[in-house]
Motif scaffolding. Structure first.
Motif, mmCIF file in Angstrom:
data_model
loop_
_atom_site.group_PDB
_atom_site.id
_atom_site.type_symbol
_atom_site.label_atom_id
_atom_site.label_comp_id
_atom_site.label_asym_id
_atom_site.label_seq_id
_atom_site.Cartn_x
_atom_site.Cartn_y
_atom_site.Cartn_z
ATOM 1 N N GLU A 49 152.700 -60.626 73.598
ATOM 2 C CA GLU A 49 151.311 -60.211 73.374
ATOM 3 C C GLU A 49 151.130 -59.477 72.042
ATOM 4 O O GLU A 49 150.155 -59.704 71.336
ATOM 5 N N PHE A 50 152.094 -58.614 71.694
ATOM 6 C CA PHE A 50 151.954 -57.881 70.435
ATOM 7 C C PHE A 50 152.003 -58.838 69.243
ATOM 8 O O PHE A 50 151.190 -58.753 68.321
ATOM 9 N N MET A 53 148.714 -60.696 68.810
ATOM 10 C CA MET A 53 147.645 -59.915 68.181
ATOM 11 C C MET A 53 147.911 -59.744 66.689
ATOM 12 O O MET A 53 146.996 -59.817 65.860
ATOM 13 N N MET A 54 149.195 -59.513 66.333
ATOM 14 C CA MET A 54 149.523 -59.361 64.913
ATOM 15 C C MET A 54 149.280 -60.668 64.155
ATOM 16 O O MET A 54 148.842 -60.660 63.008
ATOM 17 N N ILE A 56 146.962 -62.747 64.692
ATOM 18 C CA ILE A 56 145.533 -62.870 64.385
ATOM 19 C C ILE A 56 145.111 -61.813 63.362
ATOM 20 O O ILE A 56 144.454 -62.131 62.366
ATOM 21 N N ILE A 57 145.516 -60.540 63.578
ATOM 22 C CA ILE A 57 145.039 -59.480 62.681
ATOM 23 C C ILE A 57 145.546 -59.717 61.260
ATOM 24 O O ILE A 57 144.778 -59.653 60.290
ATOM 25 N N GLY A 61 143.318 -62.906 60.141
ATOM 26 C CA GLY A 61 142.253 -61.990 59.772
ATOM 27 C C GLY A 61 142.337 -61.439 58.364
ATOM 28 O O GLY A 61 141.321 -61.087 57.784
ATOM 29 N N VAL A 128 154.268 -53.787 73.364
ATOM 30 C CA VAL A 128 154.321 -52.988 72.134
ATOM 31 C C VAL A 128 155.559 -52.086 72.109
ATOM 32 O O VAL A 128 156.273 -52.060 71.097
ATOM 33 N N ASN B 120 146.949 -54.939 77.929
ATOM 34 C CA ASN B 120 147.890 -53.933 77.431
ATOM 35 C C ASN B 120 147.678 -53.667 75.954
ATOM 36 O O ASN B 120 147.948 -52.583 75.461
ATOM 37 N N VAL B 121 147.237 -54.686 75.219
ATOM 38 C CA VAL B 121 147.056 -54.549 73.781
ATOM 39 C C VAL B 121 145.560 -54.514 73.463
ATOM 40 O O VAL B 121 145.113 -55.034 72.460
ATOM 41 N N LEU B 124 144.245 -53.531 70.014
ATOM 42 C CA LEU B 124 144.653 -54.508 69.001
ATOM 43 C C LEU B 124 143.804 -55.769 69.121
ATOM 44 O O LEU B 124 143.432 -56.383 68.114
ATOM 45 N N TYR B 125 143.488 -56.138 70.360
ATOM 46 C CA TYR B 125 142.649 -57.321 70.581
ATOM 47 C C TYR B 125 141.278 -57.128 69.931
ATOM 48 O O TYR B 125 140.754 -58.039 69.274
ATOM 49 N N LEU B 127 140.536 -55.110 67.444
ATOM 50 C CA LEU B 127 140.713 -55.163 65.988
ATOM 51 C C LEU B 127 140.844 -56.615 65.517
ATOM 52 O O LEU B 127 140.312 -56.993 64.471
ATOM 53 N N ALA B 128 141.570 -57.433 66.311
ATOM 54 C CA ALA B 128 141.758 -58.835 65.939
ATOM 55 C C ALA B 128 140.419 -59.561 65.917
ATOM 56 O O ALA B 128 140.110 -60.291 64.965
ATOM 57 N N THR B 181 148.426 -48.663 73.919
ATOM 58 C CA THR B 181 147.381 -49.428 73.237
ATOM 59 C C THR B 181 146.380 -49.989 74.249
ATOM 60 O O THR B 181 145.511 -50.751 73.886
#
Lengths: 168, 339
Positions: A49-50, A53-54, A56-57, A61, A128, B120-121, B124-125, B127-128, B181
């Motif tokens: 999951e982390f 998200m990274m 995408i960000i 992004g 995370v 859980n994130v 971050l989601y 922000l994404a 998070t």
């Protein structure tokens, strides 16, 4: 999960072809954005999951925004830039050869990793805390080395781009 | 129907679809009344009345605006990139709605969060989703193939990348204090510590609020659509419903950043009388979000627009170093307390 995998796989391959094949650079960037987003979904199905998200960000992004920024600045017109005299010749055969070689290398790597992987991953894989602990303890050397390489790259860019302003 | 509901996957998908539908309806309605709220408040700041003719106290004004926008002609410039020109508003509104999948609006009596998904994130989601929001503006401005939209889009892209960095750093201070998070985890940590993080993280809060204003392109950071120099910025060529869609996205983003500020710095649904009536947390949450929305409108009514070079210099030379310093100090204190 299997359905999700195949949907993502089809989107990934389709957008990858669109990135390479489209005549308009901005369309390529849009294809790459969709591609990276589908890749993030694929990471999610692997409980990373982390990382998802990274992906995408940072990639979808931030980095692709810069791609779009530069392309929009350079090619305001609708005309593709690579049709004129400056277009590179004789690219098809080397490109296909390189592509097949890269695919073979990846297939070999995946097969090797497959035979060595554990039957069931730990429960906190990809969260995370687990990700951060692995990054800053087990793999701290690679992490710091990458940071150093990036720092060198940044200094190099500043030196090359800002040369005109430095007068001694 | 019964055998369909027996399948856990289908039932899960159905529940999420219904929750999302209800939430999207609520978000769109609050957008409509946020716009009326803004017009009324701006009018009072300028000693005017604001909308009064459509319905009592102007309450039907959003519906009238919507009908007007739908009935207008939808123009596409001759040189525009047809596909991207049509999709850009949809991308803008899609990315703005995405964030709501993870926002907990309060807690149910059994302690579970009022949200579509408890990620859980979570932060971050969000922000994404926010970082993808820039594409609606960038692609819309580029695909119009005309100079003002392009300039507006380039400004907006540069502004959003610059301020995103300081925003991310300002949030990490809160994450260090909460140790998670997960958004409902962050609000729970604030209730457990008996302090809203706006007090220990006041610098972080200020940086978050300033950067959030810039991310949503609100005054005094509304450079991408500076009327005096860029006509209307990135949406100059858009008309009718497509123009309206950009508008929807901007106001929904305003609500999103207010929700995130409430969750991170004002304890989310935390407030008095929760022991007797747990669902009151939703009311506290909405009240806090409305305070932030009022401040955003207040700033628009009061502050003049920044000059573009000042805006960039402020982002890179003031906000970013202060955010880094805040993060380092917070990290050092958290590490010392734990040791």
């Amino acid at each position: 999960m299997v359905v999700l995998f195949w949907v993502c796989a089809i989107v990934l391959v389709g957008t990858a072809i669109a990135v390479v094949g489209s005549r308009q650079p901005v369309h390529s960037v849009v294809g790459l954005i969709v591609n990276f987003s589908a890749l993030a979904v694929l990471f999610l199905t692997l409980s990373a999951e982390f990382l998802a998200m990274m992906q995408i960000i940072i990639y979808a992004g931030a980095i692709l925004v810069l791609f779009l920024f530069v392309i929009a600045l350079l090619t305001v017109g609708n005309q593709p830039i690579e049709t004129g005299e400056g277009r590179l010749a004789h690219q098809t055969v080397p490109a296909i050869a390189a592509g097949v070689a890269a695919l073979g290398l990846i297939a070999f790597g995946v097969r090797t990793a497959w035979s060595q992987s554990a039957a069931s991953p730990p429960a906190d894989l990809g969260t995370v805390p687990a990700f951060g602990t692995a990054l800053l303890t087990t793999h701290v050397f690679a992490f710091e080395a990458t940071a150093f390489v990036l720092l060198v790259a940044i200094i190099g860019v500043v030196l090359m781009a800002g040369r005109k302003e430095i007068r001694f | 129907m019964n055998h369909l509901l027996a399948d856990p996957w289908l039932r899960f998908i159905l529940v999420v679809a219904i929750k999302s539908g209800v939430l999207i309806f609520i978000v769109i309605t609050s957008f409509a009344y946020l716009m009326l709220f803004e017009r009324k408040i701006l009018a009072w700041f300028q000693l005017r009345l604001g909308p009064i003719w459509c319905g009592p106290w102007g309450l039907l004004q959003p519906a009238a605006d919507a009908v007007k926008l739908v009935l207008k002609e939808d123009l596409t410039p001759r040189d525009a990139d047809p596909l991207i020109y049509r999709f850009a508003p949809a991308i803008a509104v899609l990315t703005s709605v995405l964030a709501y999948a993870a926002i907990p609006f309060g807690t149910f009596p059994d302690g579970s969060p009022v949200a579509i998904a408890n990620l859980n994130v979570g932060i971050l989601y969000i922000l994404a989703a926010g970082s993808l929001g820039v594409y609606g503006i960038a692609l819309g401005g580029w695909s119009s193939q005309s100079k003002w939209p392009l300039l507006g889009a380039i400004r907006s892209t540069a502004q959003m990348i610059s301020y995103e960095l300081a925003m991310g750093l300002s949030i990490i201070g809160v994450l260090l204090l909460a140790g998670t998070t997960n958004l409902s985890g962050i609000t729970a940590a604030q209730s457990a510590h008996h302090v809203w993080y706006i007090l220990p993280q006041f610098v972080g809060f200020l940086i978050y609020f300033i950067t959030a204003t810039a991310e949503t392109n609100r005054a005094p950071f509304d450079l991408p659509e500076a009327e005096t120099e860029l006509v209307a910025g990135f949406h100059t060529e858009y008309s009718s419903l497509r123009f309206g869609t950009f508008f929807v996205a901007e106001y929904i983003n305003m609500i999103t950043v207010s929700c995130v500020a409430t969750l991170l710095f004002l304890g989310g649904g935390d407030g008095p009388f929760l022991a007797t009536l747990p669902l009151l947390s939703v009311a506290w949450f909405v009240l806090k979000v409305m305070v932030f929305l009022f401040v955003l409108i207040w700033m628009r009514a009061t502050l003049p627009r920044l000059r573009y070079d000042r805006l960039m210099a402020f982002g890179w030379k003031v906000l970013l170093p202060v955010a880094v310093l805040n993060l380092l100090v917070t990290a050092a204190i958290v590490a010392l307390v734990k040791a």
